[in-house]
Design a protein around this motif. Structure first.
Motif, PDB file in Angstrom:
ATOM      1  N   PRO A  60       0.827  -1.207   0.000  1.00  0.00           N
ATOM      2  CA  PRO A  60       0.000   0.000   0.000  1.00  0.00           C
ATOM      3  C   PRO A  60       0.859   1.253   0.000  1.00  0.00           C
ATOM      4  O   PRO A  60       2.079   1.198   0.203  1.00  0.00           O
ATOM      5  CB  PRO A  60      -0.809  -0.135   1.298  1.00  0.00           C
ATOM      6  CG  PRO A  60       0.051  -0.982   2.185  1.00  0.00           C
ATOM      7  CD  PRO A  60       0.767  -1.941   1.280  1.00  0.00           C
ATOM      8  N   SER A  61       0.236   2.395  -0.202  1.00  0.00           N
ATOM      9  CA  SER A  61       0.955   3.665  -0.190  1.00  0.00           C
ATOM     10  C   SER A  61       1.675   3.851   1.145  1.00  0.00           C
ATOM     11  O   SER A  61       1.108   3.577   2.205  1.00  0.00           O
ATOM     12  CB  SER A  61      -0.019   4.831  -0.417  1.00  0.00           C
ATOM     13  OG  SER A  61      -0.614   4.734  -1.682  1.00  0.00           O
ATOM     14  N   GLY A  62       2.921   4.302   1.071  1.00  0.00           N
ATOM     15  CA  GLY A  62       3.693   4.553   2.281  1.00  0.00           C
ATOM     16  C   GLY A  62       4.365   3.339   2.870  1.00  0.00           C
ATOM     17  O   GLY A  62       4.916   3.414   3.968  1.00  0.00           O
ATOM     18  N   CYS A  63       4.367   2.214   2.153  1.00  0.00           N
ATOM     19  CA  CYS A  63       4.939   0.988   2.711  1.00  0.00           C
ATOM     20  C   CYS A  63       6.461   0.919   2.563  1.00  0.00           C
ATOM     21  O   CYS A  63       7.114   0.074   3.174  1.00  0.00           O
ATOM     22  CB  CYS A  63       4.307  -0.247   2.069  1.00  0.00           C
ATOM     23  SG  CYS A  63       4.795  -0.511   0.345  1.00  0.00           S
ATOM     24  N   SER A  66       8.781   2.378  -3.006  1.00  0.00           N
ATOM     25  CA  SER A  66       9.489   3.342  -3.846  1.00  0.00           C
ATOM     26  C   SER A  66      10.794   3.783  -3.191  1.00  0.00           C
ATOM     27  O   SER A  66      11.799   3.995  -3.880  1.00  0.00           O
ATOM     28  CB  SER A  66       8.604   4.562  -4.140  1.00  0.00           C
ATOM     29  OG  SER A  66       7.550   4.222  -5.013  1.00  0.00           O
ATOM     30  N   GLN A 105       7.229   6.998 -13.284  1.00  0.00           N
ATOM     31  CA  GLN A 105       5.779   7.044 -13.432  1.00  0.00           C
ATOM     32  C   GLN A 105       5.352   8.111 -14.439  1.00  0.00           C
ATOM     33  O   GLN A 105       4.424   7.919 -15.213  1.00  0.00           O
ATOM     34  CB  GLN A 105       5.142   7.324 -12.064  1.00  0.00           C
ATOM     35  CG  GLN A 105       3.637   7.484 -12.088  1.00  0.00           C
ATOM     36  CD  GLN A 105       3.081   7.768 -10.702  1.00  0.00           C
ATOM     37  OE1 GLN A 105       3.768   7.584  -9.697  1.00  0.00           O
ATOM     38  NE2 GLN A 105       1.853   8.227 -10.637  1.00  0.00           N
ATOM     39  N   GLU A 182       6.303   2.365 -10.721  1.00  0.00           N
ATOM     40  CA  GLU A 182       4.885   2.499 -11.090  1.00  0.00           C
ATOM     41  C   GLU A 182       4.726   3.066 -12.504  1.00  0.00           C
ATOM     42  O   GLU A 182       4.040   4.076 -12.714  1.00  0.00           O
ATOM     43  CB  GLU A 182       4.150   3.369 -10.070  1.00  0.00           C
ATOM     44  CG  GLU A 182       4.263   2.826  -8.654  1.00  0.00           C
ATOM     45  CD  GLU A 182       3.108   3.208  -7.759  1.00  0.00           C
ATOM     46  OE1 GLU A 182       1.963   3.177  -8.245  1.00  0.00           O
ATOM     47  OE2 GLU A 182       3.351   3.517  -6.591  1.00  0.00           O
ATOM     48  N   SER A 185       0.957   3.747 -13.986  1.00  0.00           N
ATOM     49  CA  SER A 185      -0.059   4.435 -13.180  1.00  0.00           C
ATOM     50  C   SER A 185      -0.865   5.450 -13.964  1.00  0.00           C
ATOM     51  O   SER A 185      -2.029   5.717 -13.639  1.00  0.00           O
ATOM     52  CB  SER A 185       0.600   5.130 -11.982  1.00  0.00           C
ATOM     53  OG  SER A 185       1.191   4.189 -11.127  1.00  0.00           O
ATOM     54  N   THR A 214       4.985  -1.358  -7.756  1.00  0.00           N
ATOM     55  CA  THR A 214       3.578  -1.085  -8.029  1.00  0.00           C
ATOM     56  C   THR A 214       2.777  -1.202  -6.733  1.00  0.00           C
ATOM     57  O   THR A 214       3.191  -1.882  -5.797  1.00  0.00           O
ATOM     58  CB  THR A 214       3.019  -2.065  -9.086  1.00  0.00           C
ATOM     59  OG1 THR A 214       1.644  -1.746  -9.342  1.00  0.00           O
ATOM     60  CG2 THR A 214       3.097  -3.501  -8.615  1.00  0.00           C
ATOM     61  N   HIS A 215       1.631  -0.530  -6.699  1.00  0.00           N
ATOM     62  CA  HIS A 215       0.698  -0.715  -5.586  1.00  0.00           C
ATOM     63  C   HIS A 215      -0.407  -1.690  -5.980  1.00  0.00           C
ATOM     64  O   HIS A 215      -1.242  -2.062  -5.154  1.00  0.00           O
ATOM     65  CB  HIS A 215       0.070   0.622  -5.190  1.00  0.00           C
ATOM     66  CG  HIS A 215      -0.791   1.214  -6.266  1.00  0.00           C
ATOM     67  ND1 HIS A 215      -0.282   1.981  -7.289  1.00  0.00           N
ATOM     68  CD2 HIS A 215      -2.121   1.125  -6.506  1.00  0.00           C
ATOM     69  CE1 HIS A 215      -1.265   2.351  -8.092  1.00  0.00           C
ATOM     70  NE2 HIS A 215      -2.396   1.840  -7.646  1.00  0.00           N
TER      71      HIS A 215
END
Length: 399
Positions: A60-63, A66, A105, A182, A185, A214-215
């Motif tokens: 997920p975002s913030g994991c 990136s 991205q 990503e 996206s 990727t998310h």
């Protein structure tokens, strides 16, 4: 220059690939903590990536996925631990000395340059002769079906074509490692499916070690040789897509991987297994013993939507399951709220009372045996298709 056997591109062209371009990549307890923060964005990351492997970082975002990629690229500092590309320790090397190529991205194309100039710009800066640049660009353009667009500027291209230009810019450099952050996206749903197939096929033809962020877990499962799942900067599991789907390491991975997601239900432990509605579902003795050792009275059972059977009168011929009592339906009663009909199959979204709470569940059923909205069906997990997790810690208990 040392070349291996040339690769045949999709349009019949041969692209030479350097024999020494492939390399392993390894993160050894690599940690990144941003200034002013006490919590690492990435904590002691341990991953070994083989020569020519396509590894997908997902979460997920913030994991931290990136951030991990940027650490490998040299765009983020590594506060502790090391990163190796092949035999070289690149932990503190500048990006230009790492022999990597990155696809972003937002494509990062120069709007005032043609497609050909964008693809060959890094080689021009490196002082490569014009004739060699032209040949490499033309070869890459043929593989990516961009030959007719070499004279155009980015504004005259579609999103998918711009993405292929960014890929071509990476290919002509013949790097040891491709890094992709990503890259799909900004594309619409149909083009994403088409382009991810192209990227996966291209990577296999080129055989270059690739790390892809990727998310989207569907993207991860369909593209990667292996998938690494991160949460809150911590690596949760690294495995092939099939291994991760069949044996998720913990509750987070179980709920994240799969579309629709795995159903996760907290149920009481009883003699012989666990209580699932009006049925007893057999569970591995070792899993129950592990839960007992923790002092747990419940476990969380995970069941994929396709791994439920319909019980009693709800079941198709040959699938009727026994009941505890003649007048009590077996399984867990589920009230049908929504049905997604997909042709051969359908997904039933319903609500079941588990303990003191109502819980949403998803069940896959045959497309020609779809229950009516508002009706009640009774479901039982298919024997051998359940996953058991410790409710308290989330750790996997079943083999």
């Amino acid at each position: 220059m040392d070349y291996t056997t040339p690769l045949l591109g999709s349009s019949g062209t041969f692209l030479p690939v350097k024999g020494n371009t492939m390399a392993t990549v390894s993160f050894d307890k690599a940690t990144r903590t941003y200034p002013g923060s006490e919590i690492p964005a990435v904590s002691e990351l341990e991953i070994s990536i083989e020569d020519g492997e396509f590894l997908v970082l997902v979460g997920p975002s913030g994991c931290g996925k990136s951030t991990s990629l940027r650490m490998l690229a040299g765009l983020e500092d590594v506060n502790s631990g090391t990163i190796h590309i092949g035999d070289r320790d690149v932990t503190h090397l500048p990006p230009k000395d790492r022999d990597i190529a990155m696809v972003f991205q937002n494509y990062a194309l120069y709007p005032h340059m043609t497609v050909a100039d964008n693809m060959g710009f890094a080689l021009k800066i490196a002082g490569v002769p014009k004739a060699e640049i032209r040949q490499k660009v033309e070869d890459a353009a043929k593989i990516l079906d961009l030959t007719e667009y070499l004279g155009r500027k980015p504004k005259a291209l579609s999103g998918g074509q711009r993405q292929r230009v960014a890929m071509g810019r990476a290919i002509v450099r013949e790097p040891q490692v491709f890094l992709m952050d990503e890259p799909l996206s900004n594309l619409d749903a149909k083009l994403r499916v088409q382009t991810r197939t192209q990227i996966a096929g291209l990577q296999r033809r080129l055989g270059v070690t690739t790390v892809y962020v990727t998310h989207d877990q569907v993207e991860a499962m369909t593209m990667g040789d292996r998938v690494a799942v991160l949460k809150d900067g911590l690596l949760q599991q690294v495995a092939t897509p099939r291994e991760m789907y069949d044996k998720p390491a913990n509750l987070f991975v179980a709920g994240f991987i799969g579309s629709p997601a795995m159903n996760l239900v907290e149920v009481p432990i009883i003699d012989g297994g666990v209580k699932f509605g009006n049925s007893v579902v057999p569970v591995e003795r070792d899993a129950l013993a592990a839960a007992a050792d923790r002092g747990d009275r419940t476990v969380t059972v995970g069941v994929r939507p396709e791994h439920f059977d319909l019980a009693n009168g709800d079941a198709p011929a040959g699938k009727t399951l026994s009941t505890e009592k003649d007048d009590t339906p077996a399984g867990l009663p589920v009230t049908v709220n929504v049905v997604e009909e997909l042709g051969a199959d359908a997904y039933v979204y319903g609500t079941a009372n588990v303990g003191d709470d109502d819980q949403d569940l998803v069940v896959r059923v045959p497309g020609r045996a779809v229950p009516e909205k508002g009706s009640t069906m009774h479901i039982v997990p298919r024997p051998g298709e359940t996953h058991v997790f410790a409710t308290s810690t989330g750790a996997r208990l079943s083999d």
